[in-house]
Design a protein around this motif. Structure first.
Motif, PDB file in Angstrom:
ATOM      1  N   ASP A  25       0.815  -1.214   0.000  1.00 28.17           N
ATOM      2  CA  ASP A  25       0.000   0.000   0.000  1.00 28.17           C
ATOM      3  C   ASP A  25       0.849   1.263   0.000  1.00 28.17           C
ATOM      4  O   ASP A  25       0.322   2.363  -0.169  1.00 28.17           O
ATOM      5  CB  ASP A  25      -0.920   0.021   1.226  1.00 28.17           C
ATOM      6  N   ARG A  26       2.158   1.116   0.206  1.00 26.55           N
ATOM      7  CA  ARG A  26       3.027   2.288   0.300  1.00 26.55           C
ATOM      8  C   ARG A  26       4.052   2.367  -0.829  1.00 26.55           C
ATOM      9  O   ARG A  26       4.926   3.237  -0.818  1.00 26.55           O
ATOM     10  CB  ARG A  26       3.748   2.287   1.654  1.00 26.55           C
ATOM     11  N   LEU A  27       3.968   1.450  -1.788  1.00 29.57           N
ATOM     12  CA  LEU A  27       4.901   1.496  -2.909  1.00 29.57           C
ATOM     13  C   LEU A  27       4.617   2.735  -3.754  1.00 29.57           C
ATOM     14  O   LEU A  27       3.462   3.107  -3.951  1.00 29.57           O
ATOM     15  CB  LEU A  27       4.768   0.233  -3.773  1.00 29.57           C
ATOM     16  N   PRO A  28       5.655   3.365  -4.282  1.00 32.13           N
ATOM     17  CA  PRO A  28       5.444   4.571  -5.091  1.00 32.13           C
ATOM     18  C   PRO A  28       4.860   4.220  -6.458  1.00 32.13           C
ATOM     19  O   PRO A  28       4.942   3.070  -6.899  1.00 32.13           O
ATOM     20  CB  PRO A  28       6.862   5.140  -5.233  1.00 32.13           C
ATOM     21  N   PRO A  29       4.262   5.202  -7.154  1.00 29.48           N
ATOM     22  CA  PRO A  29       3.711   4.917  -8.482  1.00 29.48           C
ATOM     23  C   PRO A  29       4.793   4.625  -9.512  1.00 29.48           C
ATOM     24  O   PRO A  29       4.549   3.926 -10.490  1.00 29.48           O
ATOM     25  CB  PRO A  29       2.930   6.188  -8.829  1.00 29.48           C
ATOM     26  N   GLU A  30       5.979   5.162  -9.293  1.00 24.34           N
ATOM     27  CA  GLU A  30       7.082   4.954 -10.237  1.00 24.34           C
ATOM     28  C   GLU A  30       8.091   3.969  -9.674  1.00 24.34           C
ATOM     29  O   GLU A  30       8.219   3.802  -8.459  1.00 24.34           O
ATOM     30  CB  GLU A  30       7.778   6.282 -10.537  1.00 24.34           C
ATOM     31  N   GLY A  31       8.838   3.328 -10.572  1.00 23.03           N
ATOM     32  CA  GLY A  31       9.860   2.387 -10.174  1.00 23.03           C
ATOM     33  C   GLY A  31      11.114   3.070  -9.671  1.00 23.03           C
ATOM     34  O   GLY A  31      11.221   4.294  -9.683  1.00 23.03           O
ATOM     35  N   PRO A  32      12.114   2.276  -9.251  1.00 23.42           N
ATOM     36  CA  PRO A  32      13.347   2.833  -8.694  1.00 23.42           C
ATOM     37  C   PRO A  32      14.092   3.752  -9.659  1.00 23.42           C
ATOM     38  O   PRO A  32      14.837   4.634  -9.235  1.00 23.42           O
ATOM     39  CB  PRO A  32      14.179   1.591  -8.368  1.00 23.42           C
ATOM     40  N   ASN A  33      13.896   3.558 -10.954  1.00 23.30           N
ATOM     41  CA  ASN A  33      14.561   4.392 -11.959  1.00 23.30           C
ATOM     42  C   ASN A  33      13.577   5.297 -12.693  1.00 23.30           C
ATOM     43  O   ASN A  33      13.829   5.730 -13.811  1.00 23.30           O
ATOM     44  CB  ASN A  33      15.320   3.511 -12.959  1.00 23.30           C
ATOM     45  N   GLY A  34      12.425   5.546 -12.058  1.00 27.52           N
ATOM     46  CA  GLY A  34      11.432   6.438 -12.639  1.00 27.52           C
ATOM     47  C   GLY A  34      10.485   5.797 -13.625  1.00 27.52           C
ATOM     48  O   GLY A  34       9.749   6.495 -14.328  1.00 27.52           O
ATOM     49  N   GLU A  35      10.459   4.456 -13.691  1.00 36.10           N
ATOM     50  CA  GLU A  35       9.575   3.767 -14.629  1.00 36.10           C
ATOM     51  C   GLU A  35       8.115   3.986 -14.214  1.00 36.10           C
ATOM     52  O   GLU A  35       7.747   3.716 -13.075  1.00 36.10           O
ATOM     53  CB  GLU A  35       9.859   2.262 -14.635  1.00 36.10           C
ATOM     54  N   PRO A  36       7.266   4.456 -15.135  1.00 34.03           N
ATOM     55  CA  PRO A  36       5.859   4.699 -14.778  1.00 34.03           C
ATOM     56  C   PRO A  36       5.110   3.390 -14.522  1.00 34.03           C
ATOM     57  O   PRO A  36       5.351   2.380 -15.194  1.00 34.03           O
ATOM     58  CB  PRO A  36       5.303   5.434 -16.007  1.00 34.03           C
ATOM     59  N   ASP A  37       4.220   3.410 -13.535  1.00 32.32           N
ATOM     60  CA  ASP A  37       3.369   2.258 -13.195  1.00 32.32           C
ATOM     61  C   ASP A  37       4.164   0.982 -12.923  1.00 32.32           C
ATOM     62  O   ASP A  37       3.684  -0.124 -13.157  1.00 32.32           O
ATOM     63  CB  ASP A  37       2.353   1.995 -14.313  1.00 32.32           C
ATOM     64  N   PHE A  38       5.362   1.135 -12.416  1.00 35.82           N
ATOM     65  CA  PHE A  38       6.255  -0.018 -12.208  1.00 35.82           C
ATOM     66  C   PHE A  38       5.645  -1.049 -11.257  1.00 35.82           C
ATOM     67  O   PHE A  38       5.772  -2.250 -11.458  1.00 35.82           O
ATOM     68  CB  PHE A  38       7.591   0.482 -11.653  1.00 35.82           C
ATOM     69  N   PHE A  39       4.979  -0.570 -10.208  1.00 36.39           N
ATOM     70  CA  PHE A  39       4.436  -1.467  -9.191  1.00 36.39           C
ATOM     71  C   PHE A  39       2.930  -1.691  -9.356  1.00 36.39           C
ATOM     72  O   PHE A  39       2.263  -2.130  -8.419  1.00 36.39           O
ATOM     73  CB  PHE A  39       4.720  -0.898  -7.795  1.00 36.39           C
ATOM     74  N   LYS A  40       2.407  -1.413 -10.533  1.00 35.12           N
ATOM     75  CA  LYS A  40       0.959  -1.488 -10.727  1.00 35.12           C
ATOM     76  C   LYS A  40       0.435  -2.913 -10.583  1.00 35.12           C
ATOM     77  O   LYS A  40      -0.632  -3.148 -10.018  1.00 35.12           O
ATOM     78  CB  LYS A  40       0.593  -0.938 -12.110  1.00 35.12           C
ATOM     79  N   HIS A  41       1.154  -3.896 -11.110  1.00 32.66           N
ATOM     80  CA  HIS A  41       0.703  -5.293 -11.063  1.00 32.66           C
ATOM     81  C   HIS A  41       1.744  -6.130 -10.339  1.00 32.66           C
ATOM     82  O   HIS A  41       2.570  -6.802 -10.958  1.00 32.66           O
ATOM     83  CB  HIS A  41       0.461  -5.829 -12.473  1.00 32.66           C
ATOM     84  N   VAL A  42       1.700  -6.066  -9.018  1.00 32.32           N
ATOM     85  CA  VAL A  42       2.670  -6.802  -8.212  1.00 32.32           C
ATOM     86  C   VAL A  42       1.941  -7.454  -7.045  1.00 32.32           C
ATOM     87  O   VAL A  42       0.944  -6.933  -6.548  1.00 32.32           O
ATOM     88  CB  VAL A  42       3.801  -5.856  -7.703  1.00 32.32           C
ATOM     89  N   GLU A  43       2.395  -8.630  -6.658  1.00 37.18           N
ATOM     90  CA  GLU A  43       1.854  -9.289  -5.479  1.00 37.18           C
ATOM     91  C   GLU A  43       3.014  -9.763  -4.610  1.00 37.18           C
ATOM     92  O   GLU A  43       4.163  -9.819  -5.071  1.00 37.18           O
ATOM     93  CB  GLU A  43       0.921 -10.452  -5.854  1.00 37.18           C
ATOM     94  N   LEU A  44       2.717 -10.069  -3.366  1.00 39.61           N
ATOM     95  CA  LEU A  44       3.746 -10.512  -2.424  1.00 39.61           C
ATOM     96  C   LEU A  44       3.522 -11.988  -2.141  1.00 39.61           C
ATOM     97  O   LEU A  44       2.472 -12.378  -1.614  1.00 39.61           O
ATOM     98  CB  LEU A  44       3.658  -9.694  -1.131  1.00 39.61           C
TER      99      LEU A  44
END
Length: 201
Positions: A25-44
């Motif tokens: 719930d706290r992941l940023p919208p961009e990835g570590p290198n500024g990639e847009p929607d990087f964490f949009k489809h991720v599960e743990l």
């Protein structure tokens, strides 16, 4: 509260303290290198971030078709939805393809996940890259969490085949209750009758 921003300093390795279900719930919208929607489809899954591959048309068609069919036949007390997380534990937060939850829980539009006691059915549509997770890892974790029903959908030459499971409360493991080709007719978690070959295209 863990600082997720500092966790990304270790990317692509996980932070030394590991990822938790609440971190999603706290992941940023961009990835570590500024990639847009990087964490949009991720599960743990067992403390590891798993990125889902692009969805194939078969996958999308089955998800949509099953959701529509389930909601058309479900009692008022439950609601079917697509791709919402289930928090199974501190380091386990999978995202089933389709799930049936309590309608009261589904009514909260601010929810980002549900808990096992709110979930009556999880459905996983197997993709080539997710075979091991969908057939083994997730199935075991859903059972351990006490979710009563699981359906696993396989692609058989473009036609969905549904494997239905019910939880054995004595063993906390799923028992196969049927393999459905062409038509899915089951009495639980509520009476369902679906023309699998007639799902929307």
């Amino acid at each position: 509260m863990t600082d997720v921003t500092s966790a990304l300093d270790y990317w692509p390795a996980p932070p030394p303290w590991g990822w938790t279900a609440d971190d999603l719930d706290r992941l940023p919208p961009e990835g570590p290198n500024g990639e847009p929607d990087f964490f949009k489809h991720v599960e743990l899954i067992d403390g590891a971030l798993v990125f889902m591959s692009p969805q194939k048309r078969f996958h999308e068609r089955v998800l949509f078709g099953l959701r529509v069919a389930l909601n058309a036949q479900a009692p008022d007390s439950v609601t079917a939805m697509m791709q919402m997380d289930v928090k199974l534990g501190h380091r386990m937060r999978p995202c089933p393809d389709v799930l049936v939850v309590d309608t009261a829980a589904a009514a909260d539009d601010d929810r980002t996940y549900y808990t096992p006691d709110e979930v009556h059915l999880v459905v996983e549509v197997v993709s080539p890259e997710s075979e091991e997770r969908d057939r083994k890892t997730k199935q075991a974790r859903y059972a351990e969490a006490g979710i009563a029903h699981l359906w696993r959908v396989e692609n058989n030459d473009g036609k969905p085949v549904v494997y239905t499971y019910e939880l054995d409360p004595a063993t906390r493991a799923y028992a196969l209750t049927g393999i459905h080709h062409g038509r899915l007719t089951v009495p639980v978690p509520f009476p369902v009758d679906v023309d699998l070959d007639g799902l929307p295209r």
